[in-house]
Design an enzyme around this catalytic site. Structure first.
Site, PDB file in Angstrom:
ATOM      1  N   ARG A  16       0.820  -1.219   0.000  1.00  0.00           N
ATOM      2  CA  ARG A  16       0.000   0.000   0.000  1.00  0.00           C
ATOM      3  C   ARG A  16       0.858   1.275   0.000  1.00  0.00           C
ATOM      4  O   ARG A  16       0.373   2.363  -0.276  1.00  0.00           O
ATOM      5  CB  ARG A  16      -0.945  -0.013   1.219  1.00  0.00           C
ATOM      6  N   GLN A  73      11.416 -14.888   6.957  1.00  0.00           N
ATOM      7  CA  GLN A  73      10.126 -15.377   6.451  1.00  0.00           C
ATOM      8  C   GLN A  73      10.205 -15.285   4.932  1.00  0.00           C
ATOM      9  O   GLN A  73      10.136 -14.196   4.366  1.00  0.00           O
ATOM     10  CB  GLN A  73       8.981 -14.503   6.975  1.00  0.00           C
ATOM     11  N   GLY A  78       1.374 -14.029   6.007  1.00  0.00           N
ATOM     12  CA  GLY A  78       0.538 -13.439   7.055  1.00  0.00           C
ATOM     13  C   GLY A  78       1.304 -13.252   8.357  1.00  0.00           C
ATOM     14  O   GLY A  78       2.388 -13.809   8.543  1.00  0.00           O
ATOM     15  N   LYS A 351      33.662  23.909   1.298  1.00  0.00           N
ATOM     16  CA  LYS A 351      33.627  22.444   1.165  1.00  0.00           C
ATOM     17  C   LYS A 351      34.955  21.837   1.584  1.00  0.00           C
ATOM     18  O   LYS A 351      35.995  22.299   1.142  1.00  0.00           O
ATOM     19  CB  LYS A 351      33.327  22.067  -0.293  1.00  0.00           C
TER      20      LYS A 351
HETATM   21  C1  UD1 Z   1      -2.348  -5.742  11.289  1.00  0.00           C
HETATM   22  C2  UD1 Z   1      -3.346  -6.612  12.070  1.00  0.00           C
HETATM   23  C3  UD1 Z   1      -4.543  -5.742  12.459  1.00  0.00           C
HETATM   24  C4  UD1 Z   1      -4.074  -4.517  13.238  1.00  0.00           C
HETATM   25  C5  UD1 Z   1      -2.985  -3.743  12.480  1.00  0.00           C
HETATM   26  C6  UD1 Z   1      -2.373  -2.697  13.390  1.00  0.00           C
HETATM   27  C7  UD1 Z   1      -3.195  -8.905  11.247  1.00  0.00           C
HETATM   28  C8  UD1 Z   1      -3.772  -9.951  10.365  1.00  0.00           C
HETATM   29  N1  UD1 Z   1      -3.804  -7.724  11.259  1.00  0.00           N
HETATM   30  O1  UD1 Z   1      -2.961  -5.350  10.090  1.00  0.00           O
HETATM   31  O2  UD1 Z   1      -5.463  -6.494  13.262  1.00  0.00           O
HETATM   32  O3  UD1 Z   1      -5.183  -3.685  13.515  1.00  0.00           O
HETATM   33  O4  UD1 Z   1      -1.924  -4.632  12.075  1.00  0.00           O
HETATM   34  O5  UD1 Z   1      -1.496  -1.865  12.686  1.00  0.00           O
HETATM   35  O6  UD1 Z   1      -2.214  -9.169  11.923  1.00  0.00           O
HETATM   36  N2  UD1 Z   1       4.269  -8.824   8.177  1.00  0.00           N
HETATM   37  C9  UD1 Z   1       5.204  -9.816   8.076  1.00  0.00           C
HETATM   38  N3  UD1 Z   1       4.906 -10.928   7.361  1.00  0.00           N
HETATM   39  C10 UD1 Z   1       3.718 -11.113   6.754  1.00  0.00           C
HETATM   40  C11 UD1 Z   1       2.746 -10.085   6.853  1.00  0.00           C
HETATM   41  C12 UD1 Z   1       3.062  -8.955   7.589  1.00  0.00           C
HETATM   42  O7  UD1 Z   1       6.299  -9.706   8.635  1.00  0.00           O
HETATM   43  O8  UD1 Z   1       3.530 -12.162   6.114  1.00  0.00           O
HETATM   44  C13 UD1 Z   1       4.611  -7.621   8.953  1.00  0.00           C
HETATM   45  C14 UD1 Z   1       4.605  -6.347   8.131  1.00  0.00           C
HETATM   46  O9  UD1 Z   1       5.905  -6.049   7.640  1.00  0.00           O
HETATM   47  C15 UD1 Z   1       4.149  -5.303   9.145  1.00  0.00           C
HETATM   48  C16 UD1 Z   1       3.340  -6.086  10.161  1.00  0.00           C
HETATM   49  O10 UD1 Z   1       3.642  -7.458   9.955  1.00  0.00           O
HETATM   50  O11 UD1 Z   1       5.231  -4.683   9.802  1.00  0.00           O
HETATM   51  C17 UD1 Z   1       1.838  -5.865  10.014  1.00  0.00           C
HETATM   52  O12 UD1 Z   1       1.451  -6.202   8.674  1.00  0.00           O
HETATM   53  P1  UD1 Z   1       0.423  -5.306   7.887  1.00  0.00           P
HETATM   54  O13 UD1 Z   1       0.263  -5.896   6.546  1.00  0.00           O
HETATM   55  O14 UD1 Z   1       0.762  -3.892   7.991  1.00  0.00           O
HETATM   56  O15 UD1 Z   1      -0.914  -5.602   8.710  1.00  0.00           O
HETATM   57  P2  UD1 Z   1      -2.172  -4.652   8.855  1.00  0.00           P
HETATM   58  O16 UD1 Z   1      -3.022  -4.799   7.663  1.00  0.00           O
HETATM   59  O17 UD1 Z   1      -1.755  -3.304   9.210  1.00  0.00           O
HETATM   60 MG    MG Z   2       0.056  -2.343   9.220  1.00  0.00          MG
END
Ligand code: UD1
Ligand code: MG
Length: 455
Positions: A16, A73, A78, A351
């Site tokens: 995003r 990972q 997720g 400089k």
């Molecule tokens: C997530 C939460 C949501 C919460 C929000 C708060 C989940 C499913 N949802 O959503 O409930 O309200 O954060 O900000 O957890 N990441 C990984 N590996 C992955 C996916 C994500 O390391 O496979 C990391 C991302 O880099 C990030 C964090 O996890 O730093 C959160 O991921 P993001 O995709 O931002 O989740 P949100 O949609 O914000």
């Molecule tokens: Mg997030």
């Protein structure tokens, strides 16, 4: 003492953000988001920190270095799957594990400690850090039963319209009983709108196993912000700057217009320094006491002593000693060392040069690759000619030298102390102590010439 572990999720690409830079490396107030998170986790106190890396793993590791251990990972399946990658490092440990996202840069160590204390007080096996948001769009919602007890978290994309109306959000931060966390994670599935392993599903799993699950609702909503796009990034910057500026004002720094003053998080400023509007102070900059930083100046990675004046000028990777001044409209480029009481006036570029105490470079001058001694006067329009088209050369000017206006000093060249350079000279040879060097065509006056020209 209970062992405290922390897992930081930083493997996502951050689609995003629509960026070539991995999300958690986007800076907020001059520092990558994930570094803010690690800093707060360190401050809260953690026996081990494991960062989950994936997209941009090498770059994230470069930034965090030995402050963290890492688990890779490979596929981003997720947040639940992400935490599971720390299994080999932490699975069998007794203790409490804090899980926090790399994209929540505003959370503070105080809040993390409050969460930790609450988790222990409640004897919970999982505690969610929650906040009540005016606009909860995009966040997971915290669902509670009639008694107000947490039942589960539902993601925006899976929520019914009724669930989506809930304003209590999951900040993505939790405390877990470590062993139970890894046990529950093996039971998380992908039956949801995004086909991902959701970490929040652990809450419902532990609940169904009869474990105590708690939610700690934090006081300061600002801290909850999860940065998923550029709009939230700007908002995080705004909140962070506000926090930074407040700290400086509390420490005795005057900010004429805090909402238009941009100070990076690691900057240090002494008391009674006054900073006008539109100023940017970046990176690892240290500014002393009683300084004046005028409107629209930009200072980055530099060290300024006390009683320094910078007016509408740029200072980059340089040092200015006590009582020196620069500007308006001048530029210290990297590796410039300005001595005590040195005056650099307007339209001057310096400089990779040293200027010892009491030297003056008042106007319209370029000082590149040069070492200037004490008490020198460099006249208007002087150029240190440092580049021959291929190589850079250095010039040296001794103490008490007077350089007349519009001189060119062609490096390599040495002007020894106590000597004069006549105005308009192009100096190619060294000048010994005590000499006056004149290097310009002699003037010829032609008598009675005026009347010979048509007018
Ligand atoms: C997530 C939460 C949501 C919460 C929000 C708060 C989940 C499913 N949802 O959503 O409930 O309200 O954060 O900000 O957890 N990441 C990984 N590996 C992955 C996916 C994500 O390391 O496979 C990391 C991302 O880099 C990030 C964090 O996890 O730093 C959160 O991921 P993001 O995709 O931002 O989740 P949100 O949609 O914000
Ligand atoms: Mg997030």
């Amino acid at each position: 003492m209970t062992q405290r572990y922390a897992i930081i999720l930083a493997a996502g690409q951050g689609s995003r953000m629509k960026s070539k830079l991995y999300k958690v490396l986007h800076p907020v107030a001059g520092k990558p988001m994930v570094e803010h998170v690690v800093g707060q986790v360190e401050e809260a106190g953690s026996d081990r920190i494991v960062t989950i890396v994936g997209f941009g793993a090498e770059k994230v590791k470069e930034h965090l270095g030995t402050r963290s251990e890492y688990a890779l990972q490979e596929e981003q399946l997720g947040t639940g799957h992400a935490v599971l990658q720390a299994e080999a490092l932490l699975k069998d440990k007794e203790g409490i594990t804090l899980v926090i996202c790399g994209d929540t840069p505003l959370l503070t160590s105080e809040t993390l400690n409050d969460l930790f204390d609450y988790h222990q007080e409640k004897g919970a096996k999982a505690t969610i850090l929650t906040a009540v948001a005016e606009d909860p769009t995009g966040y997971g919602r915290v669902l509670r039963d009639d008694l107000g007890i947490v039942t589960r978290i539902v993601e925006q994309k899976d929520a019914t319209s009724e669930e989506a109306r809930v304003q209590e959000i999951n900040t993505g931060t939790y405390c877990f009983d470590n062993k139970m966390l890894f046990d529950a994670l093996t039971k998380v599935g992908t039956a949801n709108a995004q086909g991902e392993y959701y970490l929040p599903d652990v809450i419902e799993i532990l609940k169904s196993e009869g474990q105590i699950v708690a939610a700690y609702r934090m006081k300061n909503l600002d801290e909850a912000l999860g940065v998923n796009d550029r709009i939230a990034l700007a908002e995080a910057g705004r909140t962070m700057r506000k926090r930074i500026n407040r700290k400086h004002m509390q420490n005795g720094v005057t900010l004429i217009d805090p909402s238009n003053t941009y100070i990076d998080v690691d900057v240090q400023i002494g008391s009674d320094t006054v900073i006008e509007a539109g100023v940017l102070i970046k990176g690892q900059t240290i500014i002393g006491e009683d300084c004046f930083i005028g409107a629209n100046s930009e200072i980055s990675d530099s060290k300024l002593g006390d009683r320094i004046r910078v007016t509408s000028s740029n200072v980059e990777q340089s040092v200015m000693a006590n009582d020196s001044n620069i500007g308006p409209y001048s530029h210290l480029r990297p590796n410039s060392e300005i001595g005590e009481r040195v005056h650099i006036g307007n339209f001057v570029e310096v400089k990779n040069a040293t200027l010892a105490e009491d030297t003056k470079v008042g106007h319209l001058t370029y000082v590149g690759d040069a070492d200037l001694g004490k008490n020198i006067n460099v006249g208007c329009g002087t150029i240190f000619v440092n580049y021959d088209g291929k190589n850079k050369h250095r010039a040296t000017v001794g103490d008490n030298v007077f350089v007349g206006c519009n001189a060119n000093l062609i490096a390599p060249v040495t002007i020894e102390s106590n000597s004069y350079i006549a105005a308009g000279s192009t100096i190619t040879d060294d000048v010994p102590t005590g000499n006056l060097a004149i290097a310009r065509a002699r003037q010829e006056n032609k008598a009675d010439y005026y009347d010979r020209l048509p007018h």
